[in-house]
Design an enzyme around this catalytic site. Structure first.
Site, PDB file in Angstrom:
ATOM      1  CE  LYS A  35      -6.992   6.469   0.434  1.00  0.00           C
ATOM      2  NZ  LYS A  35      -7.960   7.324  -0.295  1.00  0.00           N
ATOM      3  CE1 TYR A  92      -4.168   1.466  -0.251  1.00  0.00           C
ATOM      4  CE2 TYR A  92      -3.520   2.756   1.662  1.00  0.00           C
ATOM      5  CZ  TYR A  92      -4.390   2.525   0.621  1.00  0.00           C
ATOM      6  OH  TYR A  92      -5.467   3.344   0.438  1.00  0.00           O
TER       7      TYR A  92
HETATM    8  P1  NAD Z   1     -11.986   3.945  -8.528  1.00  0.00           P
HETATM    9  O1  NAD Z   1     -10.817   3.716  -9.409  1.00  0.00           O
HETATM   10  O2  NAD Z   1     -13.284   3.441  -8.986  1.00  0.00           O
HETATM   11  O3  NAD Z   1     -12.125   5.485  -8.159  1.00  0.00           O
HETATM   12  C1  NAD Z   1     -11.024   6.352  -8.065  1.00  0.00           C
HETATM   13  C2  NAD Z   1     -11.469   7.640  -8.696  1.00  0.00           C
HETATM   14  O4  NAD Z   1     -10.443   8.636  -8.538  1.00  0.00           O
HETATM   15  C3  NAD Z   1     -11.716   7.502 -10.220  1.00  0.00           C
HETATM   16  O5  NAD Z   1     -13.019   7.907 -10.530  1.00  0.00           O
HETATM   17  C4  NAD Z   1     -10.700   8.456 -10.822  1.00  0.00           C
HETATM   18  O6  NAD Z   1     -11.173   9.104 -11.989  1.00  0.00           O
HETATM   19  C5  NAD Z   1     -10.543   9.454  -9.669  1.00  0.00           C
HETATM   20  N1  NAD Z   1      -9.354  10.285  -9.833  1.00  0.00           N
HETATM   21  C6  NAD Z   1      -8.047   9.910  -9.849  1.00  0.00           C
HETATM   22  N2  NAD Z   1      -7.269  10.978 -10.128  1.00  0.00           N
HETATM   23  C7  NAD Z   1      -8.104  12.044 -10.283  1.00  0.00           C
HETATM   24  C8  NAD Z   1      -7.921  13.402 -10.602  1.00  0.00           C
HETATM   25  N3  NAD Z   1      -6.717  13.913 -10.843  1.00  0.00           N
HETATM   26  N4  NAD Z   1      -9.012  14.203 -10.670  1.00  0.00           N
HETATM   27  C9  NAD Z   1     -10.252  13.714 -10.451  1.00  0.00           C
HETATM   28  N5  NAD Z   1     -10.496  12.425 -10.157  1.00  0.00           N
HETATM   29  C10 NAD Z   1      -9.432  11.606 -10.086  1.00  0.00           C
HETATM   30  O7  NAD Z   1     -11.570   3.267  -7.135  1.00  0.00           O
HETATM   31  P2  NAD Z   1     -12.252   3.274  -5.693  1.00  0.00           P
HETATM   32  O8  NAD Z   1     -11.639   2.129  -4.993  1.00  0.00           O
HETATM   33  O9  NAD Z   1     -13.702   3.375  -5.790  1.00  0.00           O
HETATM   34  O10 NAD Z   1     -11.625   4.585  -5.037  1.00  0.00           O
HETATM   35  C11 NAD Z   1     -12.410   5.607  -4.427  1.00  0.00           C
HETATM   36  C12 NAD Z   1     -11.795   6.002  -3.110  1.00  0.00           C
HETATM   37  O11 NAD Z   1     -11.956   4.938  -2.185  1.00  0.00           O
HETATM   38  C13 NAD Z   1     -10.298   6.279  -3.165  1.00  0.00           C
HETATM   39  O12 NAD Z   1      -9.991   7.371  -2.317  1.00  0.00           O
HETATM   40  C14 NAD Z   1      -9.700   5.001  -2.598  1.00  0.00           C
HETATM   41  O13 NAD Z   1      -8.415   5.197  -2.053  1.00  0.00           O
HETATM   42  C15 NAD Z   1     -10.730   4.719  -1.528  1.00  0.00           C
HETATM   43  N6  NAD Z   1     -10.709   3.372  -0.976  1.00  0.00           N
HETATM   44  C16 NAD Z   1     -10.778   2.286  -1.780  1.00  0.00           C
HETATM   45  C17 NAD Z   1     -10.763   1.022  -1.227  1.00  0.00           C
HETATM   46  C18 NAD Z   1     -10.842  -0.191  -2.104  1.00  0.00           C
HETATM   47  O14 NAD Z   1     -10.524  -1.275  -1.614  1.00  0.00           O
HETATM   48  N7  NAD Z   1     -11.264  -0.080  -3.352  1.00  0.00           N
HETATM   49  C19 NAD Z   1     -10.680   0.861   0.161  1.00  0.00           C
HETATM   50  C20 NAD Z   1     -10.624   1.986   0.959  1.00  0.00           C
HETATM   51  C21 NAD Z   1     -10.633   3.245   0.391  1.00  0.00           C
END
Ligand code: NAD
Length: 252
Positions: free
Chosen positions: A161, A154
């Site tokens: 984060k 990670y």
């Molecule tokens: P995802 O890839 O579906 O979403 C990530 C989003 O970030 C995308 O829509 C992408 O377009 C956007 N993004 C990246 N760079 C950008 C920029 N410069 N401007 C605007 N948008 C931008 O993945 P996800 O897992 O749904 O991620 C959403 C959030 O959840 C993130 O913060 C991720 O760290 C967090 N998260 C995810 C998990 C997991 O296991 N998937 C767990 C905990 C937290």
């Protein structure tokens, strides 16, 4: 049926596809009666969104890499809606090299990029959304357990984060006088586009599932339901908090 978000307008940032956590949030918000405005990063994502979002959904461009883009997006939203009730920030990015090479090898450029997109952008979003947010209003971001534990691979994202979670606490304090709450959901691992950027993500997902209380991973719907609660006036007593929605992984 009346929903607890009837009459509210919520901006959701970060839907890339139907697997996105932000999409789980969007569906839960709509189910509770909210009007949802989506922001997207670029034209490629816009084209993908147009294939599945409900007709008539407002799609606003916002690449959070630059403050000016965030300011412009919220001005456009403010001009159209005058007031909004909440913002969900579900955005993160680190380049593959930085994520893969280990924290010890992280260079300034990769560090800055990950912090800018994944943590600083929440501060900018809060600043530019503030004039348009109702009082009470709510801001929510998405974080992960890798902020407080050294989770394999990670790496830099864990550092970003940690900064994001700290930003939540300071922003909650700054915006309290406006009755604007700021919180984070610490979600369990879900297979999304963002996760597939992490080396060994299949092992991460398996490990995470193994640590849930019932051996079933959390879903984007379950995360979305908590997000809907945090966007609602049912949660006016909750601010500056990181709420785990991970089926108990953090207990183990
Ligand atoms: P995802 O890839 O579906 O979403 C990530 C989003 O970030 C995308 O829509 C992408 O377009 C956007 N993004 C990246 N760079 C950008 C920029 N410069 N401007 C605007 N948008 C931008 O993945 P996800 O897992 O749904 O991620 C959403 C959030 O959840 C993130 O913060 C991720 O760290 C967090 N998260 C995810 C998990 C997991 O296991 N998937 C767990 C905990 C937290």
């Amino acid at each position: 049926m009346a929903g607890f978000l009837d009459g509210k307008t919520i901006v959701v940032m970060g839907v890339a596809n139907k697997r996105s956590i932000a999409w789980g949030c969007t569906n839960a918000l709509i189910e509770q009666g909210a009007n949802v405005v989506l922001t997207y990063q670029n034209d490629r994502i816009k084209t993908s969104l147009e294939r599945f979002v409900p007709e008539g959904t407002d799609l606003i461009e916002c690449d959070v890499a630059e403050d000016a883009n965030i300011e412009k997006a919220f001005k456009e939203i403010g001009d159209k809606y005058n007031k909004i009730d909440g913002v969900i920030h579900a955005i993160a990015f680190a380049d593959k090299e930085t994520l893969t090479n280990g924290v010890i090898n992280t260079e300034k450029e990769g560090y800055d990029l990950a912090q800018n997109i994944s943590a600083y952008s929440l501060i900018a979003v809060a600043r530019y959304a503030r004039p348009y947010l109702n009082n009470p209003g709510s801001i929510l971001t998405l974080t992960y357990f890798g902020s407080i534990r050294a989770i394999p691979n990670y790496n830099m994202m864990g550092i970003a984060k940690a900064a994001l979670e700290s930003s939540v606490r300071y922003l909650a304090s700054d915006l309290g006088e406006d009755q604007i709450r700021v919180n984070a959901i610490s979600a369990g691992a879900v297979k999304t586009l963002a996760v597939t950027g992490i080396k060994g993500h299949s092992d991460l997902l398996k490990m995470s599932q193994g640590f849930t209380v019932d051996n079933v991973s959390v879903t984007t719907e379950e995360i979305g339901n908590v997000a809907a609660f945090l966007m609602s006036d049912l949660s006016t007593g909750v601010t500056g908090d990181v709420i785990f929605v991970d089926k108990g992984v953090h207990l183990m």
